[in-house]
Design a protein around this motif. Structure first.
Motif, mmCIF file in Angstrom:
data_model
loop_
_atom_site.group_PDB
_atom_site.id
_atom_site.type_symbol
_atom_site.label_atom_id
_atom_site.label_comp_id
_atom_site.label_asym_id
_atom_site.label_seq_id
_atom_site.Cartn_x
_atom_site.Cartn_y
_atom_site.Cartn_z
ATOM 1 N N ALA A 1 0.826 -1.206 0.000
ATOM 2 C CA ALA A 1 0.000 0.000 0.000
ATOM 3 C C ALA A 1 0.867 1.265 0.000
ATOM 4 N N LEU A 2 1.890 1.275 0.845
ATOM 5 C CA LEU A 2 2.777 2.444 0.921
ATOM 6 C C LEU A 2 3.505 2.687 -0.391
ATOM 7 N N SER A 3 3.870 1.609 -1.084
ATOM 8 C CA SER A 3 4.656 1.749 -2.317
ATOM 9 C C SER A 3 3.895 2.440 -3.437
ATOM 10 N N GLN A 4 2.584 2.493 -3.328
ATOM 11 C CA GLN A 4 1.792 3.110 -4.399
ATOM 12 C C GLN A 4 2.019 4.608 -4.479
ATOM 13 N N ARG A 5 2.574 5.180 -3.421
ATOM 14 C CA ARG A 5 2.825 6.626 -3.402
ATOM 15 C C ARG A 5 4.290 6.960 -3.657
ATOM 16 N N GLN A 6 5.054 5.956 -4.092
ATOM 17 C CA GLN A 6 6.474 6.183 -4.322
ATOM 18 C C GLN A 6 6.958 5.303 -5.468
ATOM 19 N N SER A 7 8.231 5.443 -5.762
ATOM 20 C CA SER A 7 8.851 4.629 -6.814
ATOM 21 C C SER A 7 10.064 3.915 -6.211
ATOM 22 N N PRO A 8 10.219 2.607 -6.452
ATOM 23 C CA PRO A 8 9.367 1.767 -7.303
ATOM 24 C C PRO A 8 8.102 1.318 -6.574
ATOM 25 N N SER A 9 7.037 1.188 -7.305
ATOM 26 C CA SER A 9 5.780 0.741 -6.714
ATOM 27 C C SER A 9 5.592 -0.750 -6.973
ATOM 28 N N ALA A 10 4.934 -1.442 -6.039
ATOM 29 C CA ALA A 10 4.564 -2.843 -6.250
ATOM 30 C C ALA A 10 3.490 -2.904 -7.326
ATOM 31 N N PRO A 11 3.387 -4.011 -8.042
ATOM 32 C CA PRO A 11 2.409 -4.084 -9.134
ATOM 33 C C PRO A 11 0.968 -4.026 -8.659
ATOM 34 N N TYR A 12 0.738 -4.315 -7.375
ATOM 35 C CA TYR A 12 -0.629 -4.229 -6.858
ATOM 36 C C TYR A 12 -0.587 -4.033 -5.345
ATOM 37 N N PHE A 13 -1.748 -3.627 -4.805
ATOM 38 C CA PHE A 13 -1.918 -3.565 -3.349
ATOM 39 C C PHE A 13 -3.242 -4.239 -3.019
ATOM 40 N N PHE A 14 -3.505 -4.383 -1.734
ATOM 41 C CA PHE A 14 -4.655 -5.170 -1.286
ATOM 42 C C PHE A 14 -5.786 -4.259 -0.805
ATOM 43 N N GLU A 15 -6.998 -4.636 -1.206
ATOM 44 C CA GLU A 15 -8.181 -3.879 -0.810
ATOM 45 C C GLU A 15 -9.316 -4.866 -0.579
ATOM 46 N N ASP A 16 -9.662 -5.060 0.676
ATOM 47 C CA ASP A 16 -10.685 -6.049 1.046
ATOM 48 C C ASP A 16 -10.305 -7.418 0.470
ATOM 49 N N ASP A 17 -11.190 -8.032 -0.294
ATOM 50 C CA ASP A 17 -10.924 -9.353 -0.883
ATOM 51 C C ASP A 17 -10.497 -9.240 -2.335
ATOM 52 N N ALA A 18 -9.647 -8.275 -2.619
ATOM 53 C CA ALA A 18 -9.208 -8.049 -4.002
ATOM 54 C C ALA A 18 -7.801 -7.463 -3.995
ATOM 55 N N ILE A 19 -7.180 -7.504 -5.153
ATOM 56 C CA ILE A 19 -5.965 -6.727 -5.372
ATOM 57 C C ILE A 19 -6.313 -5.623 -6.360
ATOM 58 N N VAL A 20 -5.606 -4.516 -6.257
ATOM 59 C CA VAL A 20 -5.797 -3.400 -7.181
ATOM 60 C C VAL A 20 -4.486 -3.187 -7.914
ATOM 61 N N ILE A 21 -4.535 -3.294 -9.215
ATOM 62 C CA ILE A 21 -3.316 -3.169 -10.027
ATOM 63 C C ILE A 21 -2.914 -1.701 -10.117
ATOM 64 N N ASN A 22 -1.651 -1.451 -9.855
ATOM 65 C CA ASN A 22 -1.089 -0.108 -9.980
ATOM 66 C C ASN A 22 -1.261 0.390 -11.420
#
Length: 409
Positions: free
Chosen positions: A191-212
């Motif tokens: 989740a933290l990586s989404q606001r920086q570089s390099p970012s992970a390809p996805y983060f977790f949201e409830d029962d799903a992943i969200v692709i960057n």
């Protein structure tokens, strides 16, 4: 810097190794085919997406089970047909079963002795009654409608989605041994990586992943290359766990279409040649011993789902009804091997003035054209046995039914 260059090179090497259909198998049936490299624009991929190629180059290092491989392949497949960046976990887990369906169910490849995904594929096949060559849409629809299977898919929830992201957070995970703490840390860091570089390809949201967003662009813009990278690593994994099994590279999915026109032409020419020589009664169905006419079917003596190729040396003309009856079983070699070799020898001599049609036999038996044509019936049968018998044994070890004989209705 050197580590980053190595990782990027590993990614590009695998990614551009687009799966090439290889029909050649060795005489012992122990081909170790690995997808071949095709030339591609490496600089475009590496220069345009340096961070992506660096980290993806590490995700399959030290892979001990199939889960990460099918997890990533499933994400790539879903992204290619889905406009949303939000992917429910249960859909990805279901897609893992879909992706493993043909390797396990149709081609009987092993994912490992204790592989839960393999167990689940076999359970779905037993409960659903779906054909081993069922279309992905059929398998996917059945799984998503099954409450019992959906519950069992939760097994993959605990570690697979987070462990895949390990290369992105090597420093943060250093020294953390507890599995639950590692999982929690990866979720937080993703989740933290989404606001920086390099970012992970996805983060977790409830029962799903969200692709960057940037990763979504990368996957879609380079779908063919990324999928090839995933399939290349999957092929390496499967070949290591299925030693001596031929054509593993061709067993990731059932072919959408198979073309036996070359075989039909070969056997048609053989029939005409035998007729011209007054030997039309030699053109027979080896299972019924009845003479064949102008119209006939083509049978894979060793089942296609084992050899995964349409090479002439494994094909034989048969009556259509007989072909349907035999299916994916191994014939009784004591009963049919001599007949099989006899009709092939007759066909080779009938096509002797067309050397191009004999090339696959030359590769199979490691002979030149003159050496092939000099073989007598017993020598030819011995050569054929050296090819067929070991492969037949491997097929039996994989669980293919054997000893089939034609029973007149």
């Amino acid at each position: 810097m050197e580590d980053q260059i190595t990782s990027r090179r590993n990614f590009v090497t695998g990614a551009l190794r687009i799966i090439a259909i290889s029909c050649a198998t060795s005489m012992q049936g122990s081909a170790h085919e690995i997808p071949n490299m095709t030339q591609g624009d490496l600089s475009v991929l590496g220069d345009a997406f340096p961070e992506e190629t660096h980290y993806l180059g590490q995700v399959f290092n030290n892979t001990t089970n199939s889960y990460k491989l099918f997890w990533f392949l499933s994400i790539v497949e879903i992204v290619s047909r889905n406009a949303s960046e939000r992917l429910p976990l249960n859909e990805i887990f279901a897609e893992m079963v879909v992706s493993a369906w043909h390797p396990v169910s149709l081609f009987r490849l092993s994912l490992g002795r204790q592989d839960k995904l393999q167990d689940l594929v076999q359970e779905v096949q037993l409960e659903s009654g779906l054909a081993n060559d069922a279309k992905p849409t059929e398998v996917r629809k059945w799984i998503l409608a099954s409450n019992s299977i959906s519950a069992k898919l939760d097994f993959f929830r605990r570690y697979v989605p987070t462990r895949f992201l390990t290369p992105w957070f090597g420093a943060e995970l250093s020294g953390v041994r507890d599995d639950l703490k590692r999982t929690k840390l990866i979720v937080e860091q993703a989740a933290l990586s989404q606001r920086q570089s390099p970012s992970a390809p996805y983060f977790f949201e409830d029962d799903a992943i969200v692709i960057n967003t940037s990763w979504l662009t990368f996957f879609r813009k380079n779908f063919g290359v990324v999928k090839a990278f995933a399939e290349h690593n999957l092929t390496l994994f499967l070949q290591a766990r299925n030693p001596n099994i031929p054509s593993v590279v061709n067993k990731l999915r059932a072919p959408s279409e198979r073309n036996l026109n070359e075989a039909k032409k070969f056997w048609g020419e053989a029939r005409l040649g035998l007729l011209r020589e007054g030997r039309g009664n030699d053109f027979v169905d080896i299972y019924t011993d009845k003479e064949l006419g102008e119209k006939f079917s083509i049978d894979h003596f060793l089942p296609w789902s084992f050899v995964a190729h349409d090479l002439l040396w494994n094909l034989v003309p048969v009556d259509k009804a007989v072909n349907s009856s035999k299916g994916n079983t191994l014939p009784d070699l004591d009963e049919y091997m001599p007949r099989f070799a006899r009709i092939h020898l007759a066909a080779i001599h009938a096509n002797r003035k067309k050397p191009r049609l004999l090339e696959q036999y030359l590769d199979c038996f490691q002979l030149d054209n003159q050496g092939l044509l000099r073989l007598g019936e017993e020598e030819f049968l011995t050569k054929y046995r050296s090819v067929i018998v070991p492969q037949s044994q491997l097929a039996m070890n994989q669980g293919f039914a054997h000893g089939w004989r034609f029973v007149p209705q």
